[in-house]
Design a protein around this motif. Structure first.
Motif, PDB file in Angstrom:
ATOM      1  N   PHE A  33       0.873  -1.177   0.000  1.00 10.20           N
ATOM      2  CA  PHE A  33       0.000   0.000   0.000  1.00 10.20           C
ATOM      3  C   PHE A  33       0.909   1.226   0.000  1.00 10.20           C
ATOM      4  O   PHE A  33       1.428   1.640   1.028  1.00 10.20           O
ATOM      5  N   GLU A  34       1.136   1.793  -1.199  1.00  6.64           N
ATOM      6  CA  GLU A  34       2.151   2.843  -1.409  1.00  6.64           C
ATOM      7  C   GLU A  34       1.522   4.226  -1.536  1.00  6.64           C
ATOM      8  O   GLU A  34       0.474   4.384  -2.165  1.00  6.64           O
TER       9      GLU A  34
ATOM     10  N   SER B  55       9.526  -1.083  -1.977  1.00  3.92           N
ATOM     11  CA  SER B  55       8.206  -1.672  -2.214  1.00  3.92           C
ATOM     12  C   SER B  55       8.254  -2.677  -3.358  1.00  3.92           C
ATOM     13  O   SER B  55       7.696  -3.781  -3.272  1.00  3.92           O
ATOM     14  N   ALA B  56       8.915  -2.292  -4.439  1.00  2.00           N
ATOM     15  CA  ALA B  56       8.987  -3.174  -5.613  1.00  2.00           C
ATOM     16  C   ALA B  56       9.781  -4.435  -5.315  1.00  2.00           C
ATOM     17  O   ALA B  56       9.530  -5.499  -5.896  1.00  2.00           O
ATOM     18  N   LEU B  57      10.718  -4.348  -4.384  1.00  2.00           N
ATOM     19  CA  LEU B  57      11.541  -5.506  -4.043  1.00  2.00           C
ATOM     20  C   LEU B  57      10.796  -6.475  -3.131  1.00  2.00           C
ATOM     21  O   LEU B  57      10.805  -7.689  -3.362  1.00  2.00           O
ATOM     22  N   VAL B  58      10.132  -5.967  -2.084  1.00  2.00           N
ATOM     23  CA  VAL B  58       9.602  -6.851  -1.039  1.00  2.00           C
ATOM     24  C   VAL B  58       8.246  -7.460  -1.385  1.00  2.00           C
ATOM     25  O   VAL B  58       7.816  -8.423  -0.742  1.00  2.00           O
TER      26      VAL B  58
ATOM     27  N   VAL C 250       1.970  -3.797  -6.183  1.00  2.00           N
ATOM     28  CA  VAL C 250       2.291  -2.533  -5.532  1.00  2.00           C
ATOM     29  C   VAL C 250       1.275  -1.522  -6.053  1.00  2.00           C
ATOM     30  O   VAL C 250       1.238  -1.239  -7.248  1.00  2.00           O
ATOM     31  N   VAL C 251       0.439  -1.003  -5.161  1.00  2.00           N
ATOM     32  CA  VAL C 251      -0.598  -0.062  -5.557  1.00  2.00           C
ATOM     33  C   VAL C 251      -0.272   1.292  -4.940  1.00  2.00           C
ATOM     34  O   VAL C 251      -0.007   1.398  -3.745  1.00  2.00           O
ATOM     35  N   ILE C 252      -0.255   2.336  -5.769  1.00  2.00           N
ATOM     36  CA  ILE C 252       0.219   3.648  -5.323  1.00  2.00           C
ATOM     37  C   ILE C 252      -0.788   4.732  -5.682  1.00  2.00           C
ATOM     38  O   ILE C 252      -1.355   4.734  -6.777  1.00  2.00           O
ATOM     39  N   CYS C 253      -0.992   5.666  -4.742  1.00  2.00           N
ATOM     40  CA  CYS C 253      -1.983   6.720  -4.958  1.00  2.00           C
ATOM     41  C   CYS C 253      -1.410   8.117  -4.784  1.00  2.00           C
ATOM     42  O   CYS C 253      -2.154   9.106  -4.902  1.00  2.00           O
TER      43      CYS C 253
ATOM     44  N   MET D 115      10.683 -10.367 -13.800  1.00  2.00           N
ATOM     45  CA  MET D 115      11.012 -11.764 -13.520  1.00  2.00           C
ATOM     46  C   MET D 115      10.034 -12.392 -12.526  1.00  2.00           C
ATOM     47  O   MET D 115       9.718 -13.575 -12.616  1.00  2.00           O
ATOM     48  N   HIS D 116       9.564 -11.576 -11.589  1.00  2.00           N
ATOM     49  CA  HIS D 116       8.632 -12.075 -10.576  1.00  2.00           C
ATOM     50  C   HIS D 116       7.186 -11.694 -10.879  1.00  2.00           C
ATOM     51  O   HIS D 116       6.315 -11.916 -10.049  1.00  2.00           O
ATOM     52  N   GLN D 117       6.975 -11.117 -12.047  1.00  2.00           N
ATOM     53  CA  GLN D 117       5.636 -10.851 -12.572  1.00  2.00           C
ATOM     54  C   GLN D 117       4.761 -10.085 -11.569  1.00  2.00           C
ATOM     55  O   GLN D 117       3.616 -10.431 -11.318  1.00  2.00           O
ATOM     56  N   LYS D 118       5.361  -9.028 -11.026  1.00  2.00           N
ATOM     57  CA  LYS D 118       4.631  -8.189 -10.082  1.00  2.00           C
ATOM     58  C   LYS D 118       3.832  -7.137 -10.837  1.00  2.00           C
ATOM     59  O   LYS D 118       4.203  -6.731 -11.939  1.00  2.00           O
ATOM     60  N   ARG D 119       2.773  -6.688 -10.216  1.00  2.00           N
ATOM     61  CA  ARG D 119       1.905  -5.681 -10.829  1.00  2.00           C
ATOM     62  C   ARG D 119       2.154  -4.329 -10.172  1.00  2.00           C
ATOM     63  O   ARG D 119       2.157  -4.211  -8.946  1.00  2.00           O
ATOM     64  N   LEU D 120       2.350  -3.311 -10.994  1.00  2.00           N
ATOM     65  CA  LEU D 120       2.421  -1.935 -10.526  1.00  2.00           C
ATOM     66  C   LEU D 120       1.118  -1.250 -10.911  1.00  2.00           C
ATOM     67  O   LEU D 120       0.806  -1.123 -12.094  1.00  2.00           O
TER      68      LEU D 120
END
Length: 429
Positions: free
Chosen positions: A307-308, A318-321, A328-331, A348-353
């Motif tokens: 929660f960014e 945030s992007a690492l952990v 990672v959701v940012i407002c 590589m870890h297919q994370k969503r921004l």
């Protein structure tokens, strides 16, 4: 009686005047031609105690689908600081009006309705959500109104915010006021609560689910305090981040599973050049921070969601952990807008921004229902009188405010008032 039923306002006598003093009540439904407002002008852009000045201005005219609300109290949010500074943009570049009235949270009384408004009447007690749109495009009719080209934030991208005796809003912005709360408690929560609600529940398929873990930056602030409560109410686990040890007990009392003090680590700011010695030092420290999360969630259990909102200072971590396949959701970017991260961990870890911006009416109403049902506490920390609205923003700007959400009084004569009858009596003393 249902929790959101309006019993109506008792009849009372009051003179018709061109201008009323702060806290003085006009006759119900009578709109004076002038009102007091804390106005910002382009030539005054700067710190809040310089950019905000009290002026007598024309009371707003309303359109057929608009409502005029007598403001009893208002909330303090960071967009008021931005409006005064003219950073990251000047509100005048958008609405082109000669002055700007900030304020994107309010509680008050419906004072006048446009001729096409069917759902609200004069005398209704309301809170206001800050999303506006024209209502005519496909996103507003079957899509997501927050994606509408006409979407704008009332009190920031419009000139008619809540730091005035009257405010002008679209009828769809109104929601029932929780009657168990005071005017100031009702005024302080809608922007931050609805924003947190959309961040956590508004981005399919990453809606928060029971048992998941969420890292919450700024856990003691307005956004963070609602994130903690919503996460707890959903049966998930909040890991709160604070920057002052005195705020630990406050965050734990909200329902956090654990709390981390970010001052125990040295991995903040923009990301050093990847694979440089500075980067290697940063990575070691960031992994120590990740281990502190595991100490709360369990070894190897990374957070499903981050929660960014600080932005620049925290985003690389945030992007690492965040876990594989997490979000990672940012407002916002309260610490700066130049966010950096190691993109290898993203792809590589297919994370969503995911960017997230306030909420539409259905989301705001769902969040407000939780408040009406007393499942969420407004977490109000400080209340300021009308005369100290600039000082409230100075405290927020300097991060000197207490944990929770801040409110200011407008027409409410003092704190602790829950009914219009009590307010009317107090205004006559």
């Amino acid at each position: 009686m249902a929790l959101d039923v309006n019993a109506g306002i008792v009849k009372y006598d009051a003179p018709e005047k061109d201008l009323y003093e702060i806290g003085e009540m006009p006759p119900l439904g009578y709109v004076p031609p002038k009102m007091y407002a804390w106005a910002i002008r382009r030539e005054r852009h700067g710190e809040p105690d310089k950019s905000f000045e009290v002026e007598v201005v024309d009371t707003w005219e309303i359109d057929s689908n608009e409502v005029l609300v007598l403001v009893m109290a208002a909330g303090v949010n960071y967009n008021g600081v931005w409006a005064g500074l003219g950073v990251p943009i000047s509100p005048f570049d958008g609405h082109k009006q000669p002055y700007h009235i900030a304020g994107s949270d309010a509680s008050g009384i419906v004072w006048k309705v446009g001729d096409k408004v069917k759902t609200w009447k004069v005398g209704d007690e309301v809170v206001i959500h800050c999303n506006q749109d024209d209502g005519n495009d496909e996103e507003c009719n079957g899509g997501d109104p927050m994606f509408s080209p006409s979407q704008r934030i009332w009190g920031y991208e419009t000139p008619d915010g809540s730091f005035a005796q009257f405010t002008r809003v679209q009828a769809q912005q109104l929601m029932p006021r929780p009657k168990h709360l005071t005017w100031e408690e009702s005024a302080c929560y809608t922007l931050t609560l609805a924003t947190a609600y959309r961040m956590l529940f508004g981005h399919h398929p990453h809606e928060l689910k029971p048992g998941q873990n969420v890292l919450v930056w700024g856990a003691s602030g307005g956004l963070g305090s609602f994130a903690i409560q919503l996460i707890n109410a959903a049966g998930a686990n909040a890991v709160g981040v604070i920057s002052d040890e005195s705020k630990r007990d406050f965050v734990m009392a909200l329902g956090a599973k654990g709390v981390i003090n970010r001052n125990d680590f040295k991995c903040w700011g923009q990301l050093p050049t990847v694979n440089s010695p500075e980067y290697n030092d940063w990575l070691k420290e960031a992994r120590k921070f990740g281990k502190a999360i595991w100490d709360i969630t369990g070894k190897g259990v990374s957070v499903d969601m981050v929660f960014e909102h600080p932005g620049e200072s925290t985003f690389p971590v945030s992007a690492l952990v965040c876990k594989k396949g997490g979000m990672v959701v940012i407002c916002a970017g309260t610490s700066g807008f130049n966010c950096t991260f190691d993109v290898r961990y993203m792809w590589m870890h297919q994370k969503r921004l995911q960017g997230s911006h306030f909420a539409h009416l259905k989301q705001a109403s769902a969040a407000n229902r939780l408040m009406i049902e007393r499942r969420i506490d407004p977490a109000m920390s400080e209340v300021f009188p009308w005369a100290e609205i600039p000082q409230a923003h100075v405290k927020m700007r300097k991060n000197q405010h207490k944990p929770g959400n801040m409110a200011v009084l407008v027409q409410a004569p003092h704190t602790g008032l829950r009914t219009f009858e009590d307010t009317l009596e107090a205004s006559r003393r």
